[in-house]
Design a protein around this motif. Structure first.
Motif, mmCIF file in Angstrom:
data_model
loop_
_atom_site.group_PDB
_atom_site.id
_atom_site.type_symbol
_atom_site.label_atom_id
_atom_site.label_comp_id
_atom_site.label_asym_id
_atom_site.label_seq_id
_atom_site.Cartn_x
_atom_site.Cartn_y
_atom_site.Cartn_z
ATOM 1 N N ARG A 44 0.835 -1.207 0.000
ATOM 2 C CA ARG A 44 0.000 0.000 0.000
ATOM 3 C C ARG A 44 0.870 1.258 0.000
ATOM 4 N NH1 ARG A 44 -0.123 -2.159 5.081
ATOM 5 N NH2 ARG A 44 0.475 -0.773 6.764
ATOM 6 N N SER A 47 2.226 1.926 -3.737
ATOM 7 C CA SER A 47 1.306 2.616 -4.641
ATOM 8 C C SER A 47 1.305 4.119 -4.376
ATOM 9 C CB SER A 47 -0.114 2.065 -4.479
ATOM 10 O OG SER A 47 -0.151 0.707 -4.811
ATOM 11 N N ALA A 50 4.515 5.607 -5.602
ATOM 12 C CA ALA A 50 4.568 5.652 -7.065
ATOM 13 C C ALA A 50 3.836 6.879 -7.600
ATOM 14 C CB ALA A 50 3.980 4.370 -7.656
ATOM 15 N N TYR A 51 2.650 7.173 -7.048
ATOM 16 C CA TYR A 51 1.919 8.367 -7.489
ATOM 17 C C TYR A 51 2.730 9.626 -7.245
ATOM 18 C CZ TYR A 51 -2.522 6.235 -8.752
ATOM 19 O OH TYR A 51 -3.501 5.519 -9.379
ATOM 20 N N LEU A 67 -5.730 6.506 -5.180
ATOM 21 C CA LEU A 67 -5.545 5.191 -4.570
ATOM 22 C C LEU A 67 -6.865 4.459 -4.349
ATOM 23 C CD1 LEU A 67 -2.849 6.183 -1.946
ATOM 24 C CD2 LEU A 67 -2.495 4.726 -3.952
ATOM 25 N N PRO A 152 -8.032 -1.830 -3.238
ATOM 26 C CA PRO A 152 -7.003 -1.034 -2.585
ATOM 27 C C PRO A 152 -7.204 -0.890 -1.078
ATOM 28 C CG PRO A 152 -7.724 0.041 -4.600
ATOM 29 C CD PRO A 152 -8.632 -1.148 -4.351
#
Length: 154
Positions: A44, A47, A50-51, A67, A152
């Motif tokens: 988690r 992610s 990465a954004y 997300l 998610p």
């Protein structure tokens, strides 16, 4: 669906059932940079990072939306990563009530090093496809995720 179509789908299902564990295994083999190993980062976190790495600083609500999690959940993740020195929060100059979240300059190189192999692999795989094919591929993965009940927030 005809019997032939069912067989074709079954053939693809079989291929994917063999492929997915190999993909996950290879992704897990990407070494976590030394600077990040002690931080106990989970998928988690990956992610969210990465954004921020690919799209730059953003608000908690923007991150939550991308997300597909509740803003309170995003805030908890951000708080956790802030305490670990991975993220920083600052006032939004345009609206001082909002907070902008970003990766700390000290951690940016390690996070970039960690995420680069996966991003490069996706660029290689998706590059030859048309925009419509890329969209179909992503929508198919999202449909698979929904069908197995994972999301998610889970």
């Amino acid at each position: 669906m005809t019997a032939r179509q069912e067989n074709e789908v079954d053939d693809m299902v079989r291929e994917l059932l063999l492929l997915m564990p190999r993909m996950v295994s290879r992704a897990k083999q990407i070494p976590v940079p030394e600077a990040l190993r002690s931080l106990s980062l989970a998928p988690r976190h990956l992610s969210l990072l990465a954004y921020l790495l690919l799209d730059g600083p953003m608000t908690v609500n923007d991150l939550a939306g991308r997300l597909r999690i509740a803003p309170t959940t995003a805030s908890l993740l951000i708080g956790d990563l802030s305490r670990k020195g991975v993220l920083e929060r600052r006032e939004d100059e345009a609206d001082r009530r909002r907070r902008i979240v970003d990766i700390t300059p000290a951690q940016r190189p390690a996070i970039s090093q960690w995420l680069a192999p996966g991003a490069a692999a996706w660029r290689t795989a998706l590059g030859p496809l048309t925009p419509d094919q890329r969209r179909l591929f992503v929508e198919t993965l999202l449909a698979y995720e929904a069908a197995v009940g994972g999301g998610p927030e889970e």
